[in-house]
Structures are given as C-alpha cells and as structure tokens.
Design a protein around this motif. Structure first.
Motif, short mmCIF file in Angstrom:
data_model
loop_
_atom_site.label_atom_id
_atom_site.label_comp_id
_atom_site.label_asym_id
_atom_site.label_seq_id
_atom_site.Cartn_x
_atom_site.Cartn_y
_atom_site.Cartn_z
N ASP A 40 0.83 -1.21 0.00
CA ASP A 40 0.00 0.00 0.00
C ASP A 40 0.86 1.26 0.00
N ALA A 41 1.97 1.20 0.73
CA ALA A 41 2.85 2.38 0.79
C ALA A 41 3.40 2.67 -0.60
N LEU A 42 3.76 1.61 -1.32
CA LEU A 42 4.32 1.78 -2.66
C LEU A 42 3.26 2.40 -3.59
N LEU A 43 2.04 1.88 -3.50
CA LEU A 43 0.99 2.41 -4.36
C LEU A 43 0.64 3.85 -3.98
N ALA A 44 0.72 4.15 -2.69
CA ALA A 44 0.45 5.53 -2.26
C ALA A 44 1.49 6.46 -2.85
N ARG A 45 2.74 5.97 -2.91
CA ARG A 45 3.80 6.78 -3.51
C ARG A 45 3.54 7.00 -4.99
N LEU A 46 3.10 5.94 -5.66
CA LEU A 46 2.79 6.05 -7.08
C LEU A 46 1.69 7.09 -7.29
N LEU A 47 0.68 7.03 -6.43
CA LEU A 47 -0.45 7.95 -6.55
C LEU A 47 0.00 9.40 -6.35
N ARG A 48 0.88 9.61 -5.35
CA ARG A 48 1.37 10.97 -5.09
C ARG A 48 2.15 11.50 -6.29
N LEU A 49 2.94 10.62 -6.87
CA LEU A 49 3.72 11.01 -8.03
C LEU A 49 2.81 11.38 -9.20
N LEU A 50 1.79 10.54 -9.42
CA LEU A 50 0.85 10.81 -10.51
C LEU A 50 0.12 12.13 -10.26
N ALA A 51 -0.24 12.36 -9.00
CA ALA A 51 -0.96 13.59 -8.66
C ALA A 51 -0.10 14.82 -8.96
N ASP A 52 1.21 14.71 -8.72
CA ASP A 52 2.12 15.80 -9.03
C ASP A 52 2.18 16.06 -10.53
N ARG A 53 2.20 14.98 -11.28
CA ARG A 53 2.36 15.14 -12.73
C ARG A 53 1.05 15.50 -13.42
N HIS A 54 -0.06 15.13 -12.83
CA HIS A 54 -1.36 15.35 -13.49
C HIS A 54 -2.32 16.03 -12.52
N PRO A 55 -2.00 17.26 -12.13
CA PRO A 55 -2.78 17.91 -11.07
C PRO A 55 -4.26 18.09 -11.43
N ARG A 56 -4.54 18.38 -12.70
CA ARG A 56 -5.92 18.64 -13.09
C ARG A 56 -6.78 17.39 -12.86
N ALA A 57 -6.30 16.26 -13.37
CA ALA A 57 -7.07 15.02 -13.25
C ALA A 57 -7.23 14.64 -11.78
N PHE A 58 -6.16 14.81 -11.00
CA PHE A 58 -6.24 14.35 -9.62
C PHE A 58 -7.10 15.25 -8.75
N ALA A 59 -7.13 16.53 -9.08
CA ALA A 59 -8.07 17.41 -8.38
C ALA A 59 -9.49 16.94 -8.67
N ALA A 60 -9.74 16.60 -9.93
CA ALA A 60 -11.09 16.14 -10.30
C ALA A 60 -11.44 14.83 -9.61
N LEU A 61 -10.47 13.93 -9.48
CA LEU A 61 -10.73 12.65 -8.81
C LEU A 61 -11.09 12.88 -7.34
N ARG A 62 -10.42 13.85 -6.73
CA ARG A 62 -10.72 14.15 -5.32
C ARG A 62 -12.07 14.84 -5.15
N GLU A 63 -12.52 15.51 -6.21
CA GLU A 63 -13.81 16.19 -6.11
C GLU A 63 -14.98 15.23 -6.27
N MET A 64 -14.71 14.03 -6.74
CA MET A 64 -15.81 13.08 -6.93
C MET A 64 -16.34 12.62 -5.57
N ALA A 65 -17.57 12.08 -5.59
CA ALA A 65 -18.12 11.53 -4.34
C ALA A 65 -17.33 10.28 -3.97
N ASP A 66 -17.26 10.01 -2.68
CA ASP A 66 -16.51 8.85 -2.19
C ASP A 66 -17.06 7.56 -2.81
N ALA A 67 -16.22 6.81 -3.50
CA ALA A 67 -16.66 5.56 -4.13
C ALA A 67 -15.45 4.71 -4.47
#
Ligand code: SF4
Lengths: 224, 328
Positions: A40-67
């Motif tokens: 999980d830690a490794l995947l969390a790191r991957l996610l953080r990295l992706l969020a840095d590189r693709h801020p627009r998409a990741f902001a949108a993913l966070r704005e979605m309802a919890d699912a």
C-alpha cells in the motif's frame, strides 16, 4: 498476423509496448508479495507522483463523491481497488476478491485484459469502442466508471509505465534506455534464448510465467 | 471551391487539443453543467479550461464554439444567461443555442457574438429558419438528422444563412429537442438536463453468456455472446413486441456520410459536424484525422478514399442515415 504495411518502427514500438506491458504486469504481481503495508505504501507513492504530474485530473478525482472502483485485469493475479473522492487511494487486492455489492467492496468493476486496461488508463485507446467490442466488461455504477474514464481521458498523455518505474528505483534508470533500444534488446534476448539448451530455456520460461502472473500476455483478439 | 468546414467535438481540454492537432476547423464544447446537451459525469470545461482552450485553438487558427443548447428551467435562467455572458467574455467564436428566449438574450446583450442554431431547435423548414435569422440574427443552422440530401438542397436554395450537417457519430433519429423517451424512463431528458438515457440510470448485467443493458430498471437490450454491445440509449433498444425482439425505433448503428461529400457539397452545405463530445480523445483523433484526409482529397478533386472507421462506431455498423432514405 502482422500487417505488412506497418512500418518497421511501428512493429518495434508494438514489441516494446508488449514488453513494457508484461514488465509492469509482473511488477503489479509483485506488490502483494511485499506484504499489505509495504504494498500500500508503494501504491500511495505512485499515486502521489501521478498527482504531481497530473494535477488537473487528480483534483477532479478528489472532487468526486466517495466511491470505490475495482480495476480487474483478467490475466493478472492482482486487481487494483481505487477509492475516488476526498480520500483518494489505491490498493492491490487479490483478483476475484470482491465483486459489486459485497460488504466493503467496489461500487463498480471494470474488467478486461491487462494490456487493454493499461492502454485505457493512459488514454491511448477508445474505451467505448473496447466496450462495444466486448473486450471490456463493466458492472455496477455506470456513471462512476464514466466519470473516472472521462477524468483520466481528459489528461494529456499519461505514461503510467514510466511513472511506476520511477518509484521502483533502478528500473527508472533502465527504462529510457530499454525503450530506445527495445527492438535490438528484445532481438538479443530472443537470440540468446534460442541458444540455450532446452531444459534451461523451459526453466526461464517458467520463471517468467511465474513473475508475469501465469497467463499469456493478452487474451486472444476477438476480431481476428 | 471553398472546402467544407470541419466541426469537431471535445469533452475535455485534452480532446480539444487532439481535435485541433488532427485537423479540425472548429471545435465545439460545453461548460460543466446542465446548460449543454452532453452533461455527463467527469466531462466538459470549466471557465478556465475554456480560456486555455481558446488560446490553444486560436494560436492554430482553429475556432471554438460553445454549445448552450438545453432549454432553461422555468424560474431559473441564471446558469444559462451566465453561460452566454461567459462565452462572450472568453472570446469564443460562436455559441450554439436552441431556446428562443436565450437567443434573444444573447442577441441583445452581445450583439457581436455569432449565433448558431443548435440541432436541438429542430429547425427543418424555411419558415422556421428565417424566423430565427430575422428575430435573433442567427448566422448558421445545424440541421436535424431527419432530412434527405435533396431536402437539404431545396432548403439551402431558399435560405441565405449557412447550414451545418452531422456526418459522423451516434444518431439521434427523432426531431431533436422533442423526444421524451428518456424522460419517461428516467425523469431526465437531453432537452432539460442535457442527458439522454443518463449513465446514473444505466446498469449492465451478465445473464448467462449474455450481457443485458438496462435503463431505469427497463431492459433495453440483451446482447448474445460475441455480439457487439451498445449503450442503452432508449431509441436504440431491442424490445419485445409481436413476434419477438426487434429494434422498434432505430438500429444501434452510427452515421457515416463520408461517401456523400459530393452530394452534400452540391446541396450547398457549409460545414460538416462530427458527433461525440462524450467519446475519448483517441476516438476524436482518429475520426477527425480520417475526415480531414477525406476533405483534402475531395477538395483536390480526387475521389474520396474509403477510410475504415468501423472499429470506432457503436453497433459496429454504419449508415448514411436519413440523408439517403425516406423516413419510416
Ligand atoms: S432517445 Fe434517441 S431520439 Fe430520443 S433524444 Fe435520445 S438519442 Fe435522441
């Protein structure tokens, strides 16, 4: 069958892509072997990295309802459970663990060959066309899958393989070289393999199969 | 001979860039709300997205149109009027609208804003089109997909504003803006909420080897093993009536009028439109590139090549729609 009109470059690209796909699938297969917390830690790191590189998409993913969306490659031992919404997270789960409707499981499931799912996540391929051809199956909350697809597709060129490699240490340095030389490197590997005595060759194939998670690279192409 | 203008869809900024790079003359898009007829989850443009996209497109001499083509709710005009004001402020090249009240608002508030009449207005005869021109200064009309090519030619001979026709993509076969099928099954319609057969009401179920698609609890289609699947758009459902299941309204085929370029040119059509703001950027890039190639070939006086877009279309089959057939 290979199309004779396809330029040699395209063929080399395709081989390189297949190689990368196999490699990343093998990587995914290794995640659970690290143990739940390390995985999980490794995947969390991957996610953080992706969020840095693709801020627009990741902001949108966070704005979605919890699912929760389960992304399930039919030819890999592991599926990915993605939680969208304010608590965005990614977990590797054994395949077949939780279908739609199980307690604590996914609200929606996308299922298909690993290579197709990767193409889809990177926006290289049209998801609707895949679905119409029945290469992808979806169940559960259709609007959720659509929202996820639209959000990721709205992103410029994701390069998940490179991003995943860059958190996996040494691989990060190897990948660009590998990509540039994919054709010759693959040829050399193939040639070397042919020179090996048969028992050794089979041994290597078994190891590869184990790493890659048992099944062939892609499912047979239905259109063929 | 002036070439056709190629008008291409975009549901996201990345799709817009794909369309521009693949050879669009103009890209149409919508804001992220119910003011446009593709109000799908995760799709469409924030105001900032539009500003950035206009910069990107204009730098490459490509135009941007904004669709504000649903009908405002009674007592709640705000979001629609704001959409018009913002489109004007963001310097888009045209707005595509259907509601007469909103057209009047735009004509009065923003006299320099170019107005196109949406297909949602279903203006399919000379009198209707002249009314929109005279009353609001509409400069182009997007024709509903119910006319044959000879009918379009006759219409163009009698009006003096530009016409735009759909050439590729999903078909909405009814007189648009007037279909209530989706409202009946889900309470949501393309005309008011901007969604036909909304995904929130769609479920896919495995039934043995078959795949069933349902909308609002109604089974819309059951696809046998190996059969091409489709989205459960109500009018493309396979319903049981009389002798057995049949496509009662429309088959789930897609429009492709690439073979009709000479006829559409002779009929006086100005612009060709590709449907599919809800589709991914890979689809948009492939279809726009194919049409750009076809238009260049056509403009050079060579026979239009047959470009295979089969893999892209719903139902896996293509039709020239109403253009070449009498309506049932
Ligand atoms: S149900 Fe069919 S005809 Fe009616 S609005 Fe939807 S796509 Fe158009």
């Amino acid at each position: 069958m290979r199309d004779p009109d396809v330029a040699p470059n395209a063929v080399a690209d395709e081989r390189a892509r297949r190689f990368e796909t196999g490699l990343s699938r093998a990587g995914l297969g290794l995640v659970p072997k690290l143990g739940r917390r390390a995985g999980d830690a490794l995947l969390a790191r991957l996610l953080r990295l992706l969020a840095d590189r693709h801020p627009r998409a990741f902001a949108a993913l966070r704005e979605m309802a919890d699912a929760r969306v389960l992304i399930e490659p039919v030819d890999a031992p592991v599926a990915l459970l993605m939680r969208v919404g304010p608590q965005l997270s990614l977990h590797a789960v054994p395949r077949g663990a939780g279908g739609v409707g199980d307690a604590g499981a996914a609200d929606a499931v996308v299922r298909g060959p690993y290579a197709r799912l990767l193409d889809l996540l990177e926006g290289r391929i049209d998801g609707d066309a895949l679905f119409f051809r029945r290469e992808l199956a979806i169940s559960g909350d259709t609007a959720l899958i659509l929202a996820l697809r639209n959000t990721l597709d709205g992103e410029e060129e994701m390069d998940l393989v490179a991003d995943a490699a860059s958190i996996a240490g040494p691989l990060a340095r190897v990948l660009p070289v590998l990509r540039r030389n994919a054709g010759p490197v693959l040829d050399r590997i193939e040639a070397a393999r042919r020179l090996l005595p048969p028992p050794l060759r089979r041994g290597i194939e078994r190891v590869e199969a184990r790493i890659a998670g048992t099944l062939p690279d892609t499912l047979p192409d239905k259109r063929a | 001979m002036d070439n056709f203008e190629l008008i291409c869809p975009a549901g996201t900024p990345a799709a817009l860039r794909a369309a521009v790079d693949a050879g669009a003359d103009a890209v149409y898009l919508g804001f992220r709300d119910e003011t446009n007829a593709r109000n799908f989850p995760g799709l469409n443009f924030t105001r900032q997205d539009v500003a950035d996209s206009v910069d990107y497109a204009h730098a490459r001499r490509v135009e941007v149109y904004v669709a504000i083509n649903t009908y405002p709710q009674a007592g709640n005009l705000g979001p629609w009027q704001k959409a018009v004001d913002d489109a004007a402020r963001l310097k888009v090249d045209a707005v595509i609208m259907a509601d007469p009240g909103l057209l009047a608002y735009a004509a009065k508030r923003h006299p320099d804003l170019r107005l196109h009449l949406s297909v949602q207005a279903s203006a399919a005869n000379v009198e209707a089109i002249r009314l929109y021109r005279d009353a609001f200064g509409v400069r182009r009309v997007v024709l509903p997909r119910v006319l044959t090519v000879p009918e379009i030619a006759k219409l163009n001979a009698e009006i003096d504003i530009e016409t735009e026709v759909f050439v590729f993509g999903g078909l909405c076969p009814m007189a648009e803006g007037r279909c209530s099928l989706s409202s009946y099954a889900t309470g949501l319609s393309p005309n008011k909420q901007g969604v036909c057969s909304p995904a929130s009401h769609v479920r896919y179920e495995q039934r043995g080897g078959a795949l069933a698609s349902t909308l609002g609890g109604f089974t819309i289609n059951v696809f046998g093993e190996g059969e091409q699947a489709g989205y459960p758009t109500l009018c493309k459902g396979r319903f049981v009536a009389g002798d057995g299941p049949a496509y009662l309204f429309e088959e789930p085929t897609s429009l492709n009028a690439m073979d009709l370029l000479p006829e559409l040119k002779a009929a006086g059509v100005r612009a060709l439109k590709i449907e599919g703001r809800q589709r991914g950027k890979a689809y948009i890039a492939a279809v726009v590139r194919a049409y750009r190639e076809a238009l260049e070939t056509f403009a050079a006086g060579r026979p239009v090549p047959h470009i295979d877009l089969q893999a892209m279309v719903e139902g896996g089959t293509q039709t020239t729609g109403a253009y070449t057939r009498a309506w049932r």
